[in-house]
Design a protein around this motif. Structure first.
Motif, PDB file in Angstrom:
ATOM      1  N   GLU A  15       0.238 -15.524 -11.033  1.00 58.08           N
ATOM      2  CA  GLU A  15       0.863 -15.342 -12.341  1.00 58.08           C
ATOM      3  C   GLU A  15       1.395 -13.928 -12.532  1.00 58.08           C
ATOM      4  OE1 GLU A  15      -1.967 -16.472 -15.260  1.00 58.08           O
ATOM      5  OE2 GLU A  15      -1.943 -18.610 -14.740  1.00 58.08           O
ATOM      6  N   SER A  16       0.824 -12.967 -11.830  1.00 61.85           N
ATOM      7  CA  SER A  16       1.257 -11.580 -11.997  1.00 61.85           C
ATOM      8  C   SER A  16       1.639 -10.982 -10.652  1.00 61.85           C
ATOM      9  CB  SER A  16       0.150 -10.734 -12.636  1.00 61.85           C
ATOM     10  OG  SER A  16      -0.908 -10.526 -11.713  1.00 61.85           O
ATOM     11  N   GLU A  17       2.498  -9.962 -10.699  1.00 62.33           N
ATOM     12  CA  GLU A  17       2.904  -9.280  -9.473  1.00 62.33           C
ATOM     13  C   GLU A  17       1.721  -8.597  -8.808  1.00 62.33           C
ATOM     14  OE1 GLU A  17       6.006  -6.612 -10.563  1.00 62.33           O
ATOM     15  OE2 GLU A  17       7.529  -8.184 -10.789  1.00 62.33           O
ATOM     16  N   TYR A  18       0.815  -8.047  -9.608  1.00 60.82           N
ATOM     17  CA  TYR A  18      -0.320  -7.322  -9.034  1.00 60.82           C
ATOM     18  C   TYR A  18      -1.247  -8.264  -8.279  1.00 60.82           C
ATOM     19  CZ  TYR A  18       1.293  -3.471 -11.911  1.00 60.82           C
ATOM     20  OH  TYR A  18       2.061  -2.491 -12.475  1.00 60.82           O
ATOM     21  N   LEU A  19      -1.497  -9.453  -8.836  1.00 55.48           N
ATOM     22  CA  LEU A  19      -2.333 -10.427  -8.141  1.00 55.48           C
ATOM     23  C   LEU A  19      -1.636 -10.921  -6.882  1.00 55.48           C
ATOM     24  CD1 LEU A  19      -4.875 -12.076  -8.022  1.00 55.48           C
ATOM     25  CD2 LEU A  19      -3.821 -13.767  -9.551  1.00 55.48           C
ATOM     26  N   LEU A  20      -0.312 -11.071  -6.957  1.00 60.18           N
ATOM     27  CA  LEU A  20       0.452 -11.492  -5.790  1.00 60.18           C
ATOM     28  C   LEU A  20       0.347 -10.450  -4.674  1.00 60.18           C
ATOM     29  CD1 LEU A  20       2.310 -13.790  -4.846  1.00 60.18           C
ATOM     30  CD2 LEU A  20       4.250 -12.484  -5.735  1.00 60.18           C
ATOM     31  N   MET A  21       0.488  -9.182  -5.023  1.00 60.02           N
ATOM     32  CA  MET A  21       0.375  -8.113  -4.031  1.00 60.02           C
ATOM     33  C   MET A  21      -1.045  -8.047  -3.462  1.00 60.02           C
ATOM     34  SD  MET A  21       2.847  -5.006  -5.330  1.00 60.02           S
ATOM     35  CE  MET A  21       2.171  -4.834  -6.994  1.00 60.02           C
TER      36      MET A  21
ATOM     37  N   ARG B 292       0.815  -1.217   0.000  1.00 54.66           N
ATOM     38  CA  ARG B 292       0.000   0.000   0.000  1.00 54.66           C
ATOM     39  C   ARG B 292       0.850   1.269   0.000  1.00 54.66           C
ATOM     40  NH1 ARG B 292      -3.039  -2.739   4.380  1.00 54.66           N
ATOM     41  NH2 ARG B 292      -4.988  -3.582   3.523  1.00 54.66           N
ATOM     42  N   GLY B 293       2.156   1.132   0.217  1.00 48.07           N
ATOM     43  CA  GLY B 293       3.000   2.314   0.346  1.00 48.07           C
ATOM     44  C   GLY B 293       2.802   3.006   1.668  1.00 48.07           C
ATOM     45  N   GLY B 294       2.476   2.218   2.708  1.00 46.60           N
ATOM     46  CA  GLY B 294       2.218   2.786   4.023  1.00 46.60           C
ATOM     47  C   GLY B 294       3.454   2.902   4.878  1.00 46.60           C
ATOM     48  N   ARG B 295       3.226   3.143   6.162  1.00 48.01           N
ATOM     49  CA  ARG B 295       4.319   3.359   7.110  1.00 48.01           C
ATOM     50  C   ARG B 295       5.043   2.041   7.374  1.00 48.01           C
ATOM     51  NH1 ARG B 295       4.323   3.409  12.983  1.00 48.01           N
ATOM     52  NH2 ARG B 295       6.091   4.609  13.761  1.00 48.01           N
ATOM     53  N   ILE B 296       6.369   2.083   7.300  1.00 51.97           N
ATOM     54  CA  ILE B 296       7.200   0.910   7.518  1.00 51.97           C
ATOM     55  C   ILE B 296       7.651   0.865   8.972  1.00 51.97           C
ATOM     56  CG2 ILE B 296       9.290  -0.302   6.796  1.00 51.97           C
ATOM     57  CD1 ILE B 296       7.088  -0.058   4.666  1.00 51.97           C
ATOM     58  N   THR B 297       7.524  -0.291   9.605  1.00 53.86           N
ATOM     59  CA  THR B 297       7.914  -0.475  11.007  1.00 53.86           C
ATOM     60  C   THR B 297       8.706  -1.777  11.125  1.00 53.86           C
ATOM     61  OG1 THR B 297       5.986  -1.790  11.653  1.00 53.86           O
ATOM     62  CG2 THR B 297       5.727   0.618  11.665  1.00 53.86           C
TER      63      THR B 297
END
Length: 394
Positions: free
Chosen positions: A86-92, A56-61
């Motif tokens: 099969e795709s990076e987007y589905l994996l994410m 999500r591009g959120g806060r990293i901890t």
């Protein structure tokens, strides 16, 4: 330290069984409320081991690394990735929304407590994961072999494979000696280019560790001069035994210089940082990270001593090198740009300060967010600049 890219390819089992974490190229020193993105806003990490907040591009901890550890443990225990697509987007998408398959459904002999730990590590919300690595270690400890136990046939890997459980089976065993090179073979390489590999005598190692501990205790009481003196007492004998540009001696000198800077003794810190920058440049090249850091610290000393023109030129020179080897929004570049802008502002050069701070503020908002402490500080400085320029114009 938050690694942000833990995965099997970044975890090495050395020949003596020691487990080492590699590739800190995208790791970030832990700062409060910092969101780490690339310049384009894309998430950083490897998709198969990427936490939901990274997607999500959120806060990293630190819990971000714990999620990746859960992915690695899952793969180690059952031989399969947590999610496959099969795709990076589905994996994410799966990392954000899909529930992981419990380990015991894939491998029934996995202990229930291990399955519970992995599922705990893989929870979507960072705050729902284990509190810290100490908790994870405590929950893994019952599965480790007790001291003195020999590995059973079921515990050993392929012939000649290193045994990472050895440190628990033999916790007090000395490290194996490095094999001597064969006659006529290549000589061992130095720890740092240009410096011979000098072993640290046991007594000297103890003295250095004691000096660091004593100095740290004095720092907690803000006794900066005494903390620097304690390190100074061990620098001379260490330099005599190991060489004046050995890694240990340079680290001691750099720590002493940093303490002097922190304590406001800029006249003593300046020549030390200059000398350290030259030494690191000889060892790793003039554009190396350590040489750059020491030149920047020397520039800050010059600014405090009123040598503003020289300080600005030095900071800009370091920034030019950083821009050539790293991102313009890297931690180092951001700090240098901030130093330059605020120094210009302190000198009353508001128009020049605005030219530096406005693009920096835009980058900070995009990368770190408008609520970041430094972003807010720059916004306040820009407000002062606008008032000053508007007043001058009128």
């Amino acid at each position: 330290m938050i690694h942000r890219d833990l995965k099997p390819g970044n975890i090495l089992v050395a020949r003596d069984g020691t487990v080492k974490v590699l590739d800190f190229g995208i790791a970030a020193i832990l700062r409060t409320d910092v969101t780490k993105l690339t310049a384009t806003g894309s998430p950083i990490g490897t998709h198969q081991y990427m936490s939901p907040e990274q997607v999500r591009g959120g806060r990293i901890t630190p819990q971000t690394d714990l999620y990746a550890l859960g992915c690695v443990l899952h793969e180690l225990l059952c031989g399969r990735l947590v999610f496959e697509a099969e795709s990076e987007y589905l994996l994410m998408y799966q990392h954000v929304n899909a529930a992981p398959t419990p380990l015991r459904q894939l491998r029934p002999d996995v202990p229930e407590a291990l399955e519970e730990l992995v599922l705990h590590l893989l929870r979507k919300a960072p705050e729902a994961r284990p509190a810290d690595t100490q908790e994870v270690y405590a929950r893994l400890l019952p599965f480790l072999p007790p001291p003195g136990q020999d590995p059973g046939t079921a515990d050993t890997g392929p012939a000649g494979a290193p045994d990472p459980t050895g440190v628990f089976r033999r916790p007090f065993a000395p490290r194996a000696r490095a094999q001597a090179p064969a006659p006529g073979g290549p000589a061992p390489t130095a720890v740092l280019p240009g410096a011979p590999p000098v072993p640290v005598p046991a007594r000297l190692r103890e003295d250095i560790e004691e000096a660091y501990a004593h100095s740290d205790a004095l720092l907690e009481e803000e006794r900066f001069a005494q903390a620097a003196e304690v390190l100074g007492e061990v620098i001379a004998p260490a330099a005599l035994a190991l060489g004046s540009e050995s890694r240990q001696v340079l680290a001691l000198r750099r720590q002493r210089a940093a303490i002097r800077l922190l304590g406001g003794d800029y006249r003593a810190a300046l020549p030390e940082f200059d000398a350290l920058a030259d030494a690191y440049a000889r060892i790793a090249g003039p554009t190396g990270e350590q040489a750059r850091a020491c030149r920047a610290q020397a520039a800050r000393c010059r600014a405090e001593l009123g040598q503003v023109t020289d300080a600005l030129a030095a900071l800009q020179g370091v920034l030019n090198v950083v821009r050539a080897v790293d991102s313009d929004v890297s931690e180092e570049a951001v700090e240098l740009r901030h130093n330059i802008g605020m120094l210009l502002l302190a000198q009353g050069r508001t128009a020049e300060a605005r030219q530096v701070l406005e693009p920096l503020h835009q980058d900070m908002c995009m990368v770190f967010g408008p609520e970041d402490e430094m972003t807010v500080e720059i916004a306040e400085a820009l407000a002062v600049i606008r008032l000053d320029l508007d007043g001058t114009a009128s």
